[in-house]
Each structure stands twice: as structure tokens, then as C-alpha cells.
Scaffold this motif. Structure first.
Motif, mmCIF file in Angstrom:
data_model
loop_
_atom_site.group_PDB
_atom_site.id
_atom_site.type_symbol
_atom_site.label_atom_id
_atom_site.label_comp_id
_atom_site.label_asym_id
_atom_site.label_seq_id
_atom_site.Cartn_x
_atom_site.Cartn_y
_atom_site.Cartn_z
ATOM 1 N N UNK A 1 4.194 -2.157 12.857
ATOM 2 C CA UNK A 1 2.922 -2.826 13.172
ATOM 3 C C UNK A 1 1.807 -1.821 13.458
ATOM 4 N N UNK A 2 1.850 -0.666 12.806
ATOM 5 C CA UNK A 2 0.818 0.347 12.941
ATOM 6 C C UNK A 2 0.054 0.469 11.626
ATOM 7 N N UNK A 3 -1.221 0.855 11.724
ATOM 8 C CA UNK A 3 -2.058 1.049 10.540
ATOM 9 C C UNK A 3 -1.830 2.461 10.005
ATOM 10 N N UNK A 4 -1.421 2.566 8.744
ATOM 11 C CA UNK A 4 -1.116 3.858 8.129
ATOM 12 C C UNK A 4 -1.864 3.964 6.811
ATOM 13 N N UNK A 5 -1.853 5.159 6.248
ATOM 14 C CA UNK A 5 -2.482 5.397 4.949
ATOM 15 C C UNK A 5 -1.634 4.789 3.841
ATOM 16 N N UNK A 6 -2.299 4.336 2.779
ATOM 17 C CA UNK A 6 -1.569 3.753 1.661
ATOM 18 C C UNK A 6 -0.611 4.726 1.021
ATOM 19 N N UNK A 7 -0.933 6.000 1.028
ATOM 20 C CA UNK A 7 -0.054 7.007 0.434
ATOM 21 C C UNK A 7 1.230 7.171 1.237
ATOM 22 N N UNK B 1 -10.197 -0.874 2.170
ATOM 23 C CA UNK B 1 -10.008 -0.437 0.797
ATOM 24 C C UNK B 1 -10.223 1.069 0.675
ATOM 25 N N UNK B 2 -9.611 1.633 -0.343
ATOM 26 C CA UNK B 2 -9.879 3.021 -0.657
ATOM 27 C C UNK B 2 -11.247 3.174 -1.292
ATOM 28 N N UNK B 3 -11.854 4.351 -1.115
ATOM 29 C CA UNK B 3 -13.198 4.543 -1.654
ATOM 30 C C UNK B 3 -13.422 6.002 -2.012
ATOM 31 N N UNK C 1 -11.124 8.625 0.121
ATOM 32 C CA UNK C 1 -10.569 8.083 1.354
ATOM 33 C C UNK C 1 -9.570 6.990 0.976
ATOM 34 N N UNK C 2 -8.312 7.194 1.383
ATOM 35 C CA UNK C 2 -7.241 6.285 1.001
ATOM 36 C C UNK C 2 -7.369 4.956 1.751
ATOM 37 N N UNK C 3 -6.767 3.908 1.167
ATOM 38 C CA UNK C 3 -6.758 2.595 1.805
ATOM 39 C C UNK C 3 -5.877 2.615 3.049
ATOM 40 N N UNK C 4 -6.169 1.736 3.986
ATOM 41 C CA UNK C 4 -5.395 1.594 5.213
ATOM 42 C C UNK C 4 -4.657 0.258 5.177
ATOM 43 N N UNK C 5 -3.352 0.322 5.411
ATOM 44 C CA UNK C 5 -2.522 -0.884 5.371
ATOM 45 C C UNK C 5 -1.691 -0.954 6.641
ATOM 46 N N UNK C 6 -1.122 -2.137 6.886
ATOM 47 C CA UNK C 6 -0.296 -2.373 8.062
ATOM 48 C C UNK C 6 1.172 -2.158 7.699
ATOM 49 N N UNK C 7 1.841 -1.295 8.451
ATOM 50 C CA UNK C 7 3.270 -1.060 8.263
ATOM 51 C C UNK C 7 4.022 -2.155 9.021
ATOM 52 N N UNK C 8 4.705 -3.033 8.286
ATOM 53 C CA UNK C 8 5.358 -4.177 8.926
ATOM 54 C C UNK C 8 6.556 -3.758 9.766
ATOM 55 N N UNK C 9 7.021 -2.521 9.605
ATOM 56 C CA UNK C 9 8.154 -2.068 10.416
ATOM 57 C C UNK C 9 7.723 -1.707 11.831
#
Length: 429
Positions: free
Chosen positions: A328-334, A362-364, A318-326
Motif C-alpha cells: 500500500x505504498x506509492x512506488x515508481x512504475x519501473x 502519469x509519466x511525463x 518522470x516515471x508514473x507513480x502507482x500503488x503497490x498492492x502488497x
């Protein structure tokens, strides 16, 4: 046949019948009833993704259903091949087996063989619980052998009532074009536009009925002014696509008919009968027409979905989830990677890591260490309500369940199993 639930309970209570199966609920008589029985006809709407079934007699329809076949079988076969190669590579020496690599005559790809076996398996199941005397299968939407390069529709064909030659070729063109107008500037906003078949080479006096010269247009695009020299259809030569589902049915149709020793028909005949009976387009209605149904009392259809019996994947990432600053949506790290592709070739894309904001999770890696008694899609009970199992968590401690409205996670000890779903899963609609 079929009997009522009350009569079935009485027969079982008095020992005159026994339960044969639960889905569909079937009883078998334990007393002699003579040789009289009803002759039934089974209609099968064979297909690549969905199969329709209908069992009728002279007065009523006894059984109607649809089966949605398993998807993604090719990907699962590829994973199986990878696992086998990894296991064999761990052996110190493995004897060569080149003589066994030759494919036998009549070999089919595993994904196609799987669909063919599903057709035969369920037909045999129906034949085992009903005295079916005749089976008719629709093997394709059209008879491709009758589509000639320069075939013409002449007077005799129009006088036959059903116009079978015309319906055969027309059905091929409509299916190939997904029953949509293929004109690029089509502005027809009707919910159900009337479709017609257009000769692409009409402007150069090519009136042949070969499939490559025919295309689907709606009535607003297929007009006389558009055929003239300044019209949009004059000089228009679009590329037409192939029809893959017909190719699949062409591969297995005679294997299916020969394995069952039954009769067959084609989709253009089914469509003509369905229009004559004014029935909507469904797979169980097509099966009813294939069985030569006329005005029998219809049965309530049931729906099944084929599901896999075992998941070979033991580890999931399961990939990590990060915030796209462009955005402001939560997307996959990939999704926000550095764009690197290969070392030897300059095929790198844009570096998107600079748009990563706050890390949300975090990814796991998740490893399945054992098999569990409750599997996805099993029917369970909790607090007097019926739920469907989604998956087991925390090494079998908790179970995620849903009732279609809300999804909750409960201790597996507080959940009671009602029914284990098998290969064919009942779906309510």
C-alpha cells in the motif's frame, strides 16, 4: 590584515581603498604603505572529496575553510561524450582524425584532471589576495614508498619522539579499514573504540609489517587468549582491500607540487601533530597542522561546496507513480516492471506488473526550451525573507524556493535576486 569591517568602510569612503572581490570580501589599498608586510603560510589538506585550507602567521590564523568537491563528474563526462557523438553522427561526412587520438605524456582522466584543476585554482585565488610566502600541501595520508615488505620498527624509530615510520604504516592500515574493527564477531559497543593493528600471520610466526599482513582490530577483539590455538584469531586469514584514495593522490600529488612549486608533507605527520594539539578531526584542523600551526588564535572556518555551472540535459523523464498492492505504498512504475531483459537470452526476472494498483500520477517528459536568469542555489528575496532557488517551472513563470524549513512556489516576478551562486557555493553550517 585582516582589517575590521568598520575600517574597510572608512578606507573605501575616503578613496584610500577599492573593493577587489565580494566573496571573500577583499579590499585593495590605493595608497603607498611601504614594503613591510606579514609573511603567511598556507596549509592545504588535499583530498579526493574535500579540501581543507588554513592561512596562518606567527600569532593568528587569518583564514580557514573547507571545499566539498563536485561529485558525479564521471557520469557527466559520459553524457557529454554521448551528446558529441550524436551531434557528429548528423554530419554528412566528417574527416578522420586518427592522428589526434594519441594521448600526450602526463595525460590524466578528465574526472581526475578536474579535481587537480580545482586544487590549483583555489590556491592561486588565495595567493592573489594574501601575501602567502610558503605553501605546504598534504599529498597523501602516508608515504607509500616507505612501506617496505619486511620493514621492522626498531629502537631508534621509537626514540625519535614522533615515531614517524610507525605512524606512517599504522595510518595506512587504519584508513584502509575505515577506522573500524574488522573482526566478524566484534561485539564492542563503545562509541569510540580503541583500535590497534594486528598481525594476521601471528599464529604462523609471520610478524612482518607488510600491509597485507596487517589488519585493524579493537582492544576487545585483540586479546592474548584469541591468539592461542583455540582462539578466533588463530588460523584467521581475512582478505584485505586496497586503498583507492591513496591511489588517486599518488597520481596527482607530484603534479600538484610541481605546478605550485611548494613544499609537501604526509598525513601521518599531520595526525601526530593534531593529536599533540588535541584538535578534533576536521579538514581545516588538518590544514592548520600542515601549515605548522602551534598555538595561534584560530579563525572561524567557512565552508564552500562546488556546484556545476551548466546542466547539459535538456529533457527529463518522470516515471508514473502507482500503488503497490502488497505494501500500500506509492512506488515508481519501473519498480513494478514485467522483468523482461533481452530477446535472445532467457534472463527475464519476475513479472511484477500484477502488483500494480491504482495509478497515482502519469509519466511525463519535460523539455527545457531556454535558459533562465535564476538558476538552482541562487539566493533570492521574497516578502523580506531570504530563500534559496530550487528550480524554474512553467517555462520561467514560477520559481520554487526554499529556506530550509518550507518550500514554496511563487511567481518569478515577485522574487528579487540577491546573489548568483558561482562555481564555489557558500554553505552555512
Amino acid at each position: 590584515m585582516p582589517t575590521s569591517p568598520r575600517k574597510a568602510r572608512v578606507l573605501i569612503a575616503h578613496g584610500k581603498a577599492k573593493i577587489d572581490s565580494y566573496r571573500p570580501f577583499t579590499i585593495q589599498l590605493c595608497i603607498a604603505t611601504g614594503e613591510s608586510r606579514q609573511d603567511l603560510t598556507l596549509g592545504v589538506d588535499a583530498g579526493y572529496a574535500t579540501i581543507g585550507f588554513s592561512v596562518i602567521d606567527s600569532t593568528k590564523e587569518l583564514f580557514a575553510c573547507e571545499i566539498e568537491l563536485l561529485k558525479g563528474q564521471v557520469e557527466r563526462n559520459n553524457k557529454r561524450r554521448i551528446y558529441r557523438r550524436q551531434r557528429r553522427s548528423r554530419l554528412r561526412y566528417r574527416k578522420a582524425r586518427f592522428e589526434k587520438q594519441n594521448k600526450p605524456e602526463g595525460w590524466l582522466a578528465p574526472s581526475i584532471q578536474h579535481k587537480l584543476d580545482t586544487h590549483i585554482k583555489f590556491i592561486h585565488r588565495l595567493q592573489s589576495i594574501m601575501p602567502i610566502t610558503e605553501t605546504i600541501i598534504e599529498v597523501a595520508a602516508f608515504d607509500i614508498q616507505k612501506i617496505k615488505a619486511n620493514g621492522e620498527i626498531e629502537g631508534k624509530e621509537y626514540q625519535e619522539g614522533e615515531q614517524l615510520g610507525f605512524w606512517n604504516l599504522r595510518e595506512y592500515i587504519l584508513h584502509r579499514d575505515n577506522h573500524k574493527c574488522q573482526h566478524l564477531d566484534c561485539k564492542n559497543k563503545a562509541k569510540s573504540p580503541i583500535l590497534e593493528v594486528h598481525h594476521i600471520g601471528f599464529w604462523k610466526k609471520d610478524r612482518t609489517n607488510r600491509p597485507g599482513n596487517l589488519i585493524t582490530l579493537c582492544t576487545k577483539c585483540h586479546t592474548a587468549p584469541r591468539h592461542k590455538k583455540n582462539g578466533s584469531l588463530y588460523g584467521w586469514e581475512p582478505k584485505v582491500k586496497t586503498f583507492k584514495p591513496a591511489t588517486f593522490m599518488s597520481m596527482i600529488r607530484w603534479k600538484l607540487v610541481n605546478a605550485l612549486q611548494c613544499d609537501h608533507t604526509y598525513g601521518h605527520i599531520t595526525k601526530h601533530n593534531r593529536i599533540r594539539l588535541d584538535l578534533p578531526k576536521t579538514h581545516f584542523n588538518d590544514a592548520f597542522c600542515i601549515a605548522n600551526g602551534q598555538h595561534q588564535t584560530r579563525a572561524i572556518p567557512v565552508f564552500f561546496q562546488q556546484k556545476r555551472k551548466n546542466n547539459r540535459c535538456l529533457e527529463k523523464f518522470y516515471d508514473a507513480k502507482v500503488l503497490d498492492i502488497r505494501t500500500n505504498k506509492i512506488v515508481s512504475g519501473n519498480d513494478l516492471n514485467n522483468g523482461r531483459r533481452t530477446r535472445n537470452k532467457n534472463l527475464n526476472g519476475e513479472n511484477l506488473r500484477k502488483y500494480r494498483g491504482l495509478k497515482k500520477s502519469k509519466g511525463r517528459r519535460q523539455v527545457r526550451r531556454q535558459r533562465y536568469s535564476i538558476r538552482p542555489h541562487d539566493i533570492v528575496e521574497f516578502d523580506g525573507s531570504i530563500y534559496k532557488a530550487v528550480g524554474v517551472q512553467n517555462k520561467g513563470t514560477y520559481l520554487k524556493i526554499t529556506n530550509g524549513v518550507k518550500t514554496v512556489v511563487k511567481n518569478i516576478k515577485h522574487v528579487k535576486t540577491i546573489f548568483h551562486q558561482k562555481t564555489l557555493m557558500y554553505v552555512s553550517r
